[in-house]
Design a protein around this motif. Structure first.
Motif, PDB file in Angstrom:
ATOM      1  N   MET A 231       0.837  -1.214   0.000  1.00  0.00           N
ATOM      2  CA  MET A 231       0.000   0.000   0.000  1.00  0.00           C
ATOM      3  C   MET A 231       0.869   1.259   0.000  1.00  0.00           C
ATOM      4  O   MET A 231       0.596   2.205  -0.748  1.00  0.00           O
ATOM      5  N   ILE A 232       1.915   1.272   0.835  1.00  0.00           N
ATOM      6  CA  ILE A 232       2.782   2.451   0.901  1.00  0.00           C
ATOM      7  C   ILE A 232       3.572   2.619  -0.405  1.00  0.00           C
ATOM      8  O   ILE A 232       3.715   3.733  -0.920  1.00  0.00           O
ATOM      9  N   GLU A 233       4.032   1.511  -0.939  1.00  0.00           N
ATOM     10  CA  GLU A 233       4.735   1.529  -2.238  1.00  0.00           C
ATOM     11  C   GLU A 233       3.826   2.113  -3.324  1.00  0.00           C
ATOM     12  O   GLU A 233       4.236   2.945  -4.136  1.00  0.00           O
ATOM     13  N   PHE A 234       2.566   1.679  -3.312  1.00  0.00           N
ATOM     14  CA  PHE A 234       1.599   2.182  -4.294  1.00  0.00           C
ATOM     15  C   PHE A 234       1.359   3.686  -4.113  1.00  0.00           C
ATOM     16  O   PHE A 234       1.281   4.434  -5.109  1.00  0.00           O
ATOM     17  N   MET A 235       1.260   4.127  -2.868  1.00  0.00           N
ATOM     18  CA  MET A 235       0.988   5.549  -2.616  1.00  0.00           C
ATOM     19  C   MET A 235       2.077   6.463  -3.185  1.00  0.00           C
ATOM     20  O   MET A 235       1.804   7.609  -3.537  1.00  0.00           O
ATOM     21  N   SER A 236       3.285   5.930  -3.314  1.00  0.00           N
ATOM     22  CA  SER A 236       4.368   6.751  -3.881  1.00  0.00           C
ATOM     23  C   SER A 236       4.155   7.030  -5.370  1.00  0.00           C
ATOM     24  O   SER A 236       4.775   7.925  -5.941  1.00  0.00           O
ATOM     25  N   THR A 237       3.236   6.278  -6.004  1.00  0.00           N
ATOM     26  CA  THR A 237       2.942   6.498  -7.431  1.00  0.00           C
ATOM     27  C   THR A 237       1.737   7.402  -7.658  1.00  0.00           C
ATOM     28  O   THR A 237       1.445   7.794  -8.784  1.00  0.00           O
ATOM     29  N   VAL A 238       1.034   7.726  -6.552  1.00  0.00           N
ATOM     30  CA  VAL A 238      -0.186   8.529  -6.654  1.00  0.00           C
ATOM     31  C   VAL A 238       0.164  10.014  -6.581  1.00  0.00           C
ATOM     32  O   VAL A 238       0.916  10.438  -5.706  1.00  0.00           O
ATOM     33  N   LYS A 239      -0.373  10.785  -7.493  1.00  0.00           N
ATOM     34  CA  LYS A 239      -0.065  12.227  -7.525  1.00  0.00           C
ATOM     35  C   LYS A 239      -1.173  13.031  -6.859  1.00  0.00           C
ATOM     36  O   LYS A 239      -2.319  12.693  -6.947  1.00  0.00           O
TER      37      LYS A 239
END
Length: 264
Positions: free
Chosen positions: A256-264
């Motif tokens: 989830m945290i890894e994914f959040m780094s791709t969200v703008k």
């Protein structure tokens, strides 16, 4: 911050809010509550404003009036987010929560900057599954909520994890017992009647995270990984059934945290 109960349009809504930063909304699965996220919410809140809702008829939230659709629940969540002054959100939906996430993203695409299905699917119910929903309604009517929950919860965990996750199974059952009988029956029918929403994934231009459990007996990975695109990341969590927030929370949090780094 913390656990709160509000009255919104005459309906009691319960939620847990913690942390600051970009807003994340966590939607639990069928017969769950915001308590499903207790193992992940603290870590996520170190970086983000995390809002974990009790869905209508679940936990401490009241039922919506009349027959309910998945779209009705999405509209209700929009009202809650307006109340909480959340203009844009990354939404994570577990199982039932994933169905609602897709409906929300379809109706309010401008409000969603990223979405995740966790042990969920964009496919509709099969004919067999629809009959199972109807049988569930009858079971609740005849035998009550406790018997229904006792039959449901152990199936959500990988057979390999039943012994080591006994405490978590007990916790999930206790959460399940708080679901109102009407909430269970209304939600079963809403899930039965939901449409195919693979088009939402196909059209999505925002980051999408699809999480499946290697040993999920409810929704197999091929039903979760239904669309392949460059903005869609599929993740298979090893040694997990339908409940990675209990069975492998560290891996779930990391993804989830890894994914959040791709969200703008």
């Amino acid at each position: 911050m913390g656990k709160s109960i509000i009255n919104l349009n005459g309906i009691t809504v319960s939620y847990n809010e913690i942390g600051k930063g970009s807003p994340i909304v966590l939607l639990h699965g069928f017969c769950g509550s915001n308590g499903y996220w207790d193992n992940v919410i603290t870590k996520l809140s170190e970086h983000y404003r995390v809002i974990a809702l009790d869905l209508p008829g679940h936990g401490e939230s009241a039922n919506l009036e009349g027959p309910v659709t998945i779209e009705d629940i999405a509209d209700h969540i929009k009202d809650v987010l307006d109340y909480l002054n959340v203009p844009q959100v990354t939404m994570f939906g577990h199982s039932l929560g994933g169905y609602i996430t897709l409906a929300f993203a379809e109706k309010f695409s401008q409000l969603v900057n990223g979405l995740s299905l966790i042990h969920s699917t964009a496919y509709p119910d099969s004919e067999e599954a629809k009959k199972g929903r109807e049988a569930g309604v009858e079971k609740v009517k005849k035998e009550g909520i406790s018997v229904f929950i006792d039959g449901l919860i152990p199936k959500l965990f990988s057979p390999d994890n039943i012994e080591k996750n006994q405490n978590d199974i007990t916790t999930a059952k206790e959460i399940g017992y708080t679901t109102s009988s009407q909430g269970v029956m209304k939600t079963l029918i809403a899930m039965k009647n939901r449409p195919d929403r693979n088009s939402v994934l196909e059209k999505a231009e925002i980051p999408v995270l699809l999480i499946a459990g290697e040993k999920d007996q409810i929704i197999p990975s091929d039903k979760t990984f239904s669309v392949s695109k460059s903005n869609i990341k599929p993740v298979l969590i090893k040694d997990s059934g339908h409940m990675s927030m209990y069975e492998n929370p560290t891996e779930l949090i990391n993804k989830m945290i890894e994914f959040m780094s791709t969200v703008k």
